[in-house]
Motif scaffolding. Sequence first.
Motif, PDB file in Angstrom:
ATOM      1  N   ASP A  21      16.623   1.329 -86.696  1.00 35.57           N
ATOM      2  CA  ASP A  21      16.587   2.751 -86.389  1.00 35.57           C
ATOM      3  C   ASP A  21      17.099   2.923 -84.958  1.00 35.57           C
ATOM      4  O   ASP A  21      16.561   2.317 -84.020  1.00 35.57           O
ATOM      5  CB  ASP A  21      15.148   3.255 -86.524  1.00 35.57           C
ATOM      6  N   LYS A  22      18.124   3.736 -84.786  1.00 35.34           N
ATOM      7  CA  LYS A  22      18.752   3.863 -83.469  1.00 35.34           C
ATOM      8  C   LYS A  22      17.788   4.418 -82.428  1.00 35.34           C
ATOM      9  O   LYS A  22      17.816   4.010 -81.261  1.00 35.34           O
ATOM     10  CB  LYS A  22      19.980   4.759 -83.567  1.00 35.34           C
ATOM     11  N   ALA A  23      16.916   5.314 -82.855  1.00 36.05           N
ATOM     12  CA  ALA A  23      16.016   5.947 -81.894  1.00 36.05           C
ATOM     13  C   ALA A  23      14.887   5.017 -81.465  1.00 36.05           C
ATOM     14  O   ALA A  23      14.595   4.890 -80.270  1.00 36.05           O
ATOM     15  CB  ALA A  23      15.437   7.233 -82.491  1.00 36.05           C
ATOM     16  N   SER A  24      14.253   4.357 -82.439  1.00 37.53           N
ATOM     17  CA  SER A  24      13.077   3.541 -82.112  1.00 37.53           C
ATOM     18  C   SER A  24      13.394   2.073 -81.893  1.00 37.53           C
ATOM     19  O   SER A  24      12.616   1.355 -81.262  1.00 37.53           O
ATOM     20  CB  SER A  24      12.043   3.655 -83.233  1.00 37.53           C
ATOM     21  N   GLY A  25      14.509   1.609 -82.424  1.00 30.36           N
ATOM     22  CA  GLY A  25      14.844   0.200 -82.338  1.00 30.36           C
ATOM     23  C   GLY A  25      14.135  -0.652 -83.363  1.00 30.36           C
ATOM     24  O   GLY A  25      14.360  -1.860 -83.445  1.00 30.36           O
ATOM     25  N   GLY A  26      13.265  -0.021 -84.178  1.00 31.33           N
ATOM     26  CA  GLY A  26      12.545  -0.761 -85.203  1.00 31.33           C
ATOM     27  C   GLY A  26      13.412  -1.024 -86.417  1.00 31.33           C
ATOM     28  O   GLY A  26      14.444  -0.368 -86.625  1.00 31.33           O
ATOM     29  N   PRO A  27      13.017  -1.977 -87.248  1.00 30.31           N
ATOM     30  CA  PRO A  27      13.840  -2.311 -88.417  1.00 30.31           C
ATOM     31  C   PRO A  27      13.808  -1.210 -89.476  1.00 30.31           C
ATOM     32  O   PRO A  27      12.787  -0.538 -89.661  1.00 30.31           O
ATOM     33  CB  PRO A  27      13.187  -3.595 -88.941  1.00 30.31           C
ATOM     34  N   VAL A  28      14.914  -1.026 -90.160  1.00 29.67           N
ATOM     35  CA  VAL A  28      14.980  -0.193 -91.363  1.00 29.67           C
ATOM     36  C   VAL A  28      14.777  -1.150 -92.531  1.00 29.67           C
ATOM     37  O   VAL A  28      15.565  -2.077 -92.732  1.00 29.67           O
ATOM     38  CB  VAL A  28      16.331   0.537 -91.479  1.00 29.67           C
ATOM     39  N   THR A  29      13.704  -0.956 -93.270  1.00 31.96           N
ATOM     40  CA  THR A  29      13.299  -1.969 -94.254  1.00 31.96           C
ATOM     41  C   THR A  29      13.907  -1.771 -95.639  1.00 31.96           C
ATOM     42  O   THR A  29      13.898  -2.695 -96.443  1.00 31.96           O
ATOM     43  CB  THR A  29      11.771  -1.999 -94.381  1.00 31.96           C
ATOM     44  N   GLU A  30      14.387  -0.575 -95.935  1.00 38.48           N
ATOM     45  CA  GLU A  30      14.998  -0.311 -97.239  1.00 38.48           C
ATOM     46  C   GLU A  30      16.356   0.327 -97.021  1.00 38.48           C
ATOM     47  O   GLU A  30      16.461   1.419 -96.450  1.00 38.48           O
ATOM     48  CB  GLU A  30      14.108   0.606 -98.080  1.00 38.48           C
ATOM     49  N   PHE A  31      17.413  -0.350 -97.451  1.00 38.69           N
ATOM     50  CA  PHE A  31      18.762   0.148 -97.215  1.00 38.69           C
ATOM     51  C   PHE A  31      19.728  -0.508 -98.200  1.00 38.69           C
ATOM     52  O   PHE A  31      19.365  -1.431 -98.943  1.00 38.69           O
ATOM     53  CB  PHE A  31      19.204  -0.152 -95.777  1.00 38.69           C
ATOM     54  N   SER A  32      20.950  -0.029 -98.188  1.00 39.13           N
ATOM     55  CA  SER A  32      22.027  -0.626 -98.977  1.00 39.13           C
ATOM     56  C   SER A  32      23.149  -1.006 -98.028  1.00 39.13           C
ATOM     57  O   SER A  32      23.489  -0.245 -97.112  1.00 39.13           O
ATOM     58  CB  SER A  32      22.552   0.353-100.032  1.00 39.13           C
ATOM     59  N   ALA A  33      23.714  -2.180 -98.241  1.00 36.69           N
ATOM     60  CA  ALA A  33      24.810  -2.654 -97.405  1.00 36.69           C
ATOM     61  C   ALA A  33      25.925  -3.179 -98.296  1.00 36.69           C
ATOM     62  O   ALA A  33      25.671  -3.757 -99.352  1.00 36.69           O
ATOM     63  CB  ALA A  33      24.328  -3.748 -96.446  1.00 36.69           C
TER      64      ALA A  33
END
Length: 748
Positions: free
Chosen positions: A648-660
């Motif tokens: 997450d650009k704002a928090s720096g925390g991981p995004v846990t569900e996504f598609s790449a």
Amino acid sequence: MKRIALALLFTTLAVLSPNSQADVRGVVMTRDGAPVAKAKVSIYALETAAAMRVRWQSETPRRVPLATVETATNGTFGVKTDVPVAMMQVEAAGFAPSALRVNKDEDIGAIALIAVQEKKGTVRAGSTAVAGARVVWTSGGGAEIVAVTDAEGRYAVPDPEKWAQRVTTVHPDYAVDSEAALPARSKVALDRKVAKGVAIEGHAMEANGKTPVAKAEIYVDGWKLGASGDDGAFSIAHAPAKWQELRAVSGATSAAASPSKGALLLRLSKTPKLTGVVRDAQSKLAVSSAEVIAIPAEGDAIGRTSGRAGGTSAITDAKGAFTIELASGSYALQINAPGYSFTSVDVTLTAGGSVDRSLPVMKQARVVGNVIDDDKRPVAAAWVMPAPEAGRPGRGLRMRPGPGFGAMSGPDGRFVLRSVDPDEETSLEATKKGLPGGEAPSMKLASGETKSGVVITIPRGIEVTGIVTDQAGTAVSGVTVTAGSPERGGGGQLMVRMVLGESAGAEDVQTASDGRFSMRLAEGTYYFAFRREGFAPYRSSPVDVKPGVAPLEVTLQPGAEIVGRVVRAGGAGIDGVALQVMMGGGTSSTTTGPDGSFTIKDLAPGTVMLMVRKPDEFIQMMRSVTAPASDLTIEVPKGVSVSGRVIDKASGGPVTEFSAGVSGESGGGGMRIMMQPVLKSFRTDDGAFQLDGLAPGPLQLIVSAPGYVQQRVPGLVLEEGKPVRDLEVALETGTKILGRVTGPDGKA
């Protein structure tokens, strides 16, 4: 006066007929217009995609009809139904099944069955026959044949090559196997192979990751394959080797996981829900018994057209309401409701969230009429379809309609066109094998309007004859002859027909045993295309069709073959790669076998473009190949690995569900085309991802996640043997835009 009196008599008889008092009525006939007696017409309750899968896994995999009747000697039938919308299937010995959704108290007109032979197949695991396997062949319209293998693994089914679009093999001791089977595009084997699959182990836990969740239902790619124990542990013995998503569901909570090494830990939280109401766009009334299908939006375009076979669905209630429980992610919504049209929309669900959507559907118009010839005699088995206005895209691109799309005139020439787009200038075309087309005057119908008394005249036209021989001068029978007018998009029309196969053109004819053919056409200029198995396709030069036109003499050349293998660098064959040849006379397709081998037949000698695709392994290539060719090796690079983290650009925390995934381009023969983006789902605690097997060269990395703006990382140039590590992709939360779309009158 006599003709009028007879018409009144026939009308009176029709009104007094028992069939006219039935809820759903129509007539069953052959593709040539002959009535089919004693055909079985069955009415079934609608079911969701999940219910369908559960039924196929059960001890009673076949649907149980609500009502069944047989057609009369003249092919007519009438069947009572107590449900507002039902699935109707028609079966008869020697024919492929046909199915469509019907409304209560509906005249559906004529149903034309395709004559087929019964075919036999087997189910084996290696060399071992598998008894009790359910082999399910289904069509896009809803036709379904469930065959159960005997002690020797054998089963029988009406030739699926003529009608089926998917085959699914289910057995409790083996992984579920499902494969697309598009008619006339590529042959899918009747002999099915099943495998034990792979084992999956894990634990279903509450959101804290410590408290076990007992009796959670475990689904793999939509199939229920197990449940968790008291300690939350689960073990799936027979998952497909290339499964994509595992879900654990317990009450109102769930969790999903993508493939990873080792045991899975699923932390269940509130299940995302999609709710809404389906309404008539004009009347605002609720539409009940509509099926709403949510299909994962990621993947390639072909994957997104798999419909309910690859999605999750719900049936709207009496108030038009529906609820679908899904994993977080992006979905395309489709609606099946007879008599209505709907444009697919996209929705995105976030973890633990819900989305409520009002889905407007447009009630279509209906046209009832008759097809006649120049002598006012009824014309049976003529296809009737809306025709695009001159100058609009698609003019002249006519494809033979399936059940519920287009209509066919019955033995008495009568047709019922159930689906006409309202508020658009539309003319109707009628075409019949071997005759020129006829057209009704343009009309504009209102939503829900039924227009009766439409008459379409098919003229005699000018007879065009010819003979087809091989190089030795021997007559060739069974050659499909297609005529296309360049003034009406004939080049594209011929291409569409040859892509979709023999059944694509209503006016197509076949050569007789003496190699001769005859068709009637309106005066004008035409191309003629000829195709038959074992020969190269041929398209003529333009021919002026006018009185006294000379017979055509055509010599077909033997078909060329391309035989080869698709392999990874190092020589290992790749199974399940789709190959499609593009050539001047159309296309031809096949799929590689377990060792990567393939054969593409019936090609014209010369240079062709060969598309090579297996999206789930990031294989998308295009090659220029000269036919004939033997021992052709198409080497796919070993591939490059790209890995990194999504934050997450704002928090720096991981995004846990996504598609790449990636998008790129391919070329051959002086052509370069952008390849369809291919995405894979990831659900990881630290936002990590890894994409393997990517082709060397320039590409874009694409990352998307629910609630975030899609991010593209351009400028990546991959080199063989040089993996890309530690990429960091920062996603920004999206901005919501609200608005309202109105027409010139201010109405929504």
